[in-house]
Design a protein around this motif. Structure first.
Motif, PDB file in Angstrom:
ATOM      1  N   LEU A  50       7.404  19.224  79.095  1.00 11.35           N
ATOM      2  CA  LEU A  50       6.069  19.480  78.565  1.00 11.35           C
ATOM      3  C   LEU A  50       6.127  20.056  77.145  1.00 11.35           C
ATOM      4  O   LEU A  50       5.280  19.762  76.321  1.00 11.35           O
ATOM      5  N   LEU A  51       7.118  20.852  76.853  1.00  8.08           N
ATOM      6  CA  LEU A  51       7.291  21.391  75.509  1.00  8.08           C
ATOM      7  C   LEU A  51       7.573  20.273  74.517  1.00  8.08           C
ATOM      8  O   LEU A  51       7.018  20.235  73.419  1.00  8.08           O
ATOM      9  N   ILE A  52       8.411  19.329  74.915  1.00  4.83           N
ATOM     10  CA  ILE A  52       8.728  18.186  74.050  1.00  4.83           C
ATOM     11  C   ILE A  52       7.476  17.347  73.802  1.00  4.83           C
ATOM     12  O   ILE A  52       7.206  16.922  72.674  1.00  4.83           O
ATOM     13  N   VAL A  53       6.664  17.116  74.843  1.00  4.81           N
ATOM     14  CA  VAL A  53       5.433  16.337  74.711  1.00  4.81           C
ATOM     15  C   VAL A  53       4.454  17.062  73.788  1.00  4.81           C
ATOM     16  O   VAL A  53       3.801  16.442  72.942  1.00  4.81           O
ATOM     17  N   LEU A  54       4.343  18.381  73.922  1.00  2.00           N
ATOM     18  CA  LEU A  54       3.458  19.165  73.071  1.00  2.00           C
ATOM     19  C   LEU A  54       3.874  19.077  71.611  1.00  2.00           C
ATOM     20  O   LEU A  54       3.043  18.866  70.714  1.00  2.00           O
ATOM     21  N   ILE A  55       5.144  19.195  71.335  1.00  2.00           N
ATOM     22  CA  ILE A  55       5.646  19.105  69.956  1.00  2.00           C
ATOM     23  C   ILE A  55       5.387  17.713  69.390  1.00  2.00           C
ATOM     24  O   ILE A  55       4.963  17.571  68.236  1.00  2.00           O
ATOM     25  N   ALA A  56       5.599  16.672  70.191  1.00  2.00           N
ATOM     26  CA  ALA A  56       5.349  15.305  69.725  1.00  2.00           C
ATOM     27  C   ALA A  56       3.866  15.089  69.437  1.00  2.00           C
ATOM     28  O   ALA A  56       3.502  14.428  68.452  1.00  2.00           O
ATOM     29  N   GLY A  57       2.978  15.652  70.262  1.00  2.00           N
ATOM     30  CA  GLY A  57       1.538  15.518  70.039  1.00  2.00           C
ATOM     31  C   GLY A  57       1.092  16.197  68.764  1.00  2.00           C
ATOM     32  O   GLY A  57       0.301  15.650  67.991  1.00  2.00           O
ATOM     33  N   VAL A  58       1.572  17.391  68.522  1.00  2.00           N
ATOM     34  CA  VAL A  58       1.216  18.111  67.291  1.00  2.00           C
ATOM     35  C   VAL A  58       1.742  17.342  66.077  1.00  2.00           C
ATOM     36  O   VAL A  58       1.046  17.211  65.063  1.00  2.00           O
ATOM     37  N   ALA A  59       2.940  16.810  66.166  1.00  2.00           N
ATOM     38  CA  ALA A  59       3.500  16.033  65.058  1.00  2.00           C
ATOM     39  C   ALA A  59       2.652  14.778  64.803  1.00  2.00           C
ATOM     40  O   ALA A  59       2.405  14.419  63.643  1.00  2.00           O
ATOM     41  N   ALA A  60       2.179  14.121  65.857  1.00  2.00           N
ATOM     42  CA  ALA A  60       1.349  12.919  65.693  1.00  2.00           C
ATOM     43  C   ALA A  60       0.032  13.263  65.008  1.00  2.00           C
ATOM     44  O   ALA A  60      -0.437  12.517  64.138  1.00  2.00           O
ATOM     45  N   VAL A  61      -0.577  14.374  65.374  1.00  2.00           N
ATOM     46  CA  VAL A  61      -1.841  14.779  64.740  1.00  2.00           C
ATOM     47  C   VAL A  61      -1.615  15.102  63.264  1.00  2.00           C
ATOM     48  O   VAL A  61      -2.405  14.705  62.401  1.00  2.00           O
ATOM     49  N   VAL A  62      -0.555  15.790  62.948  1.00  2.00           N
ATOM     50  CA  VAL A  62      -0.259  16.131  61.552  1.00  2.00           C
ATOM     51  C   VAL A  62      -0.010  14.863  60.741  1.00  2.00           C
ATOM     52  O   VAL A  62      -0.511  14.721  59.618  1.00  2.00           O
ATOM     53  N   ILE A  63       0.718  13.918  61.286  1.00  2.00           N
ATOM     54  CA  ILE A  63       0.987  12.663  60.583  1.00  2.00           C
ATOM     55  C   ILE A  63      -0.300  11.887  60.360  1.00  2.00           C
ATOM     56  O   ILE A  63      -0.539  11.338  59.285  1.00  2.00           O
ATOM     57  N   ALA A  64      -1.175  11.837  61.377  1.00  2.00           N
ATOM     58  CA  ALA A  64      -2.454  11.129  61.226  1.00  2.00           C
ATOM     59  C   ALA A  64      -3.308  11.769  60.144  1.00  2.00           C
ATOM     60  O   ALA A  64      -3.935  11.070  59.334  1.00  2.00           O
ATOM     61  N   LEU A  65      -3.350  13.091  60.085  1.00  2.00           N
ATOM     62  CA  LEU A  65      -4.113  13.776  59.042  1.00  2.00           C
ATOM     63  C   LEU A  65      -3.540  13.490  57.661  1.00  2.00           C
ATOM     64  O   LEU A  65      -4.282  13.267  56.702  1.00  2.00           O
ATOM     65  N   LEU A  66      -2.234  13.495  57.545  1.00  2.00           N
ATOM     66  CA  LEU A  66      -1.615  13.213  56.253  1.00  2.00           C
ATOM     67  C   LEU A  66      -1.903  11.782  55.792  1.00  2.00           C
ATOM     68  O   LEU A  66      -2.136  11.537  54.611  1.00  2.00           O
ATOM     69  N   LEU A  67      -1.907  10.839  56.728  1.00  2.00           N
ATOM     70  CA  LEU A  67      -2.213   9.456  56.360  1.00  2.00           C
ATOM     71  C   LEU A  67      -3.660   9.314  55.915  1.00  2.00           C
ATOM     72  O   LEU A  67      -3.964   8.575  54.974  1.00  2.00           O
ATOM     73  N   LYS A  68      -4.581  10.020  56.579  1.00  2.00           N
ATOM     74  CA  LYS A  68      -5.991   9.970  56.176  1.00  2.00           C
ATOM     75  C   LYS A  68      -6.180  10.616  54.805  1.00  2.00           C
ATOM     76  O   LYS A  68      -6.945  10.122  53.985  1.00  2.00           O
ATOM     77  N   LEU A  69      -5.502  11.719  54.555  1.00  2.00           N
ATOM     78  CA  LEU A  69      -5.610  12.377  53.253  1.00  2.00           C
ATOM     79  C   LEU A  69      -5.037  11.504  52.145  1.00  2.00           C
ATOM     80  O   LEU A  69      -5.498  11.541  51.010  1.00  2.00           O
ATOM     81  N   LYS A  70      -4.022  10.724  52.483  1.00  2.00           N
ATOM     82  CA  LYS A  70      -3.412   9.845  51.487  1.00  2.00           C
ATOM     83  C   LYS A  70      -4.392   8.742  51.076  1.00  2.00           C
ATOM     84  O   LYS A  70      -4.385   8.305  49.931  1.00  2.00           O
ATOM     85  N   GLU A  71      -5.257   8.313  52.017  1.00  2.00           N
ATOM     86  CA  GLU A  71      -6.230   7.265  51.710  1.00  2.00           C
ATOM     87  C   GLU A  71      -7.334   7.752  50.788  1.00  2.00           C
ATOM     88  O   GLU A  71      -7.911   6.971  50.044  1.00  2.00           O
ATOM     89  N   LEU A  72      -7.655   9.034  50.832  1.00  2.00           N
ATOM     90  CA  LEU A  72      -8.719   9.566  49.988  1.00  2.00           C
ATOM     91  C   LEU A  72      -8.267   9.577  48.537  1.00  2.00           C
ATOM     92  O   LEU A  72      -7.133   9.924  48.227  1.00  2.00           O
ATOM     93  N   ARG A  73      -9.161   9.230  47.669  1.00  2.00           N
ATOM     94  CA  ARG A  73      -8.833   9.244  46.247  1.00  2.00           C
ATOM     95  C   ARG A  73      -9.740  10.251  45.568  1.00  2.00           C
ATOM     96  O   ARG A  73     -10.962  10.131  45.599  1.00  2.00           O
ATOM     97  N   PHE A  74      -9.155  11.252  44.967  1.00  2.00           N
ATOM     98  CA  PHE A  74      -9.925  12.284  44.291  1.00  2.00           C
ATOM     99  C   PHE A  74     -10.044  12.026  42.794  1.00  2.00           C
ATOM    100  O   PHE A  74     -10.692  12.771  42.096  1.00  2.00           O
ATOM    101  N   ASP A  75      -9.415  10.970  42.322  1.00  2.00           N
ATOM    102  CA  ASP A  75      -9.440  10.697  40.895  1.00  2.00           C
ATOM    103  C   ASP A  75     -10.526   9.702  40.505  1.00  2.00           C
ATOM    104  O   ASP A  75     -10.573   9.252  39.369  1.00  2.00           O
ATOM    105  N   ALA A  76     -11.427   9.345  41.426  1.00  2.00           N
ATOM    106  CA  ALA A  76     -12.497   8.409  41.108  1.00  2.00           C
ATOM    107  C   ALA A  76     -13.485   9.074  40.159  1.00  2.00           C
ATOM    108  O   ALA A  76     -13.824  10.234  40.324  1.00  2.00           O
ATOM    109  N   PRO A  77     -13.948   8.345  39.144  1.00  2.00           N
ATOM    110  CA  PRO A  77     -14.872   8.954  38.181  1.00  2.00           C
ATOM    111  C   PRO A  77     -16.235   9.201  38.814  1.00  2.00           C
ATOM    112  O   PRO A  77     -16.667   8.480  39.705  1.00  2.00           O
ATOM    113  N   ALA A  78     -16.904  10.221  38.338  1.00  2.00           N
ATOM    114  CA  ALA A  78     -18.238  10.542  38.816  1.00  2.00           C
ATOM    115  C   ALA A  78     -19.216   9.520  38.259  1.00  2.00           C
ATOM    116  O   ALA A  78     -19.015   8.977  37.178  1.00  2.00           O
ATOM    117  N   PRO A  79     -20.297   9.250  38.981  1.00  2.00           N
ATOM    118  CA  PRO A  79     -21.276   8.303  38.448  1.00  2.00           C
ATOM    119  C   PRO A  79     -21.930   8.880  37.198  1.00  2.00           C
ATOM    120  O   PRO A  79     -22.127  10.090  37.100  1.00  2.00           O
TER     121      PRO A  79
END
Length: 153
Positions: A50-79
């Protein structure tokens, strides 16, 4: 007859023996050399799994968040901001059906099936436009000529 002595107490009757490791350390001591009960071993394995499963789940959530943050672009010009009031009102001119050039929207009311718009031109003439709320199709228009009386505050 000779009298016999009373029997010794029960503690004295037992033969002296070497004290075990658990007796020497106290009643709650754990003997590390003793084999582990199968149920306890199974419980330890389950907790480890169960400890191994918990660590793998937390790692999966962190990876998913990092991938979503990578998709966001903060350098887009303002209208760009509207330079003048006329440029700011230009989208409204196109968005309101039946709005003539030079007219401005004074008030708007929405009902279940109708939208009422109060429009005013540069001369002060007012017009009420009734729109269908489903498709914004003009249904009616009422015109009011400007009055000679000064406007009320």
């Amino acid at each position: 007859m000779t009298s016999q002595a009373p029997p010794p107490p029960a503690a004295a009757r037992t033969a002296p023996h070497a004290a075990s490791a658990s007796d020497a350390a106290g009643a709650g001591a754990y003997d590390e050399d003793a084999p582990e009960p199968p149920r306890l071993r199974r419980l330890r394995q389950l907790v480890s799994l169960l400890l191994i499963v918990l660590i793998a789940g937390v790692a999966a959530v962190v990876i998913a968040l990092l991938l979503k943050l990578k998709e966001l672009r903060f350098d887009a010009p303002a209208p760009p901001l509207a330079a003048t009031a006329a440029q700011a009102a230009e989208p409204a001119q196109r968005a309101i059906p039946g709005l003539a050039p030079g007219e401005r929207l004074v008030s708007a009311e929405a009902g279940a099936e109708r939208i009422l718009l109060l429009l005013e031109d540069a001369a002060g003439a007012r017009r009420v436009v009734v729109l269908d709320s489903a498709d914004f199709r003009p249904l009616a228009s009422l015109t009011d000529a400007p009055s000679a009386d000064p406007p009320r505050p």
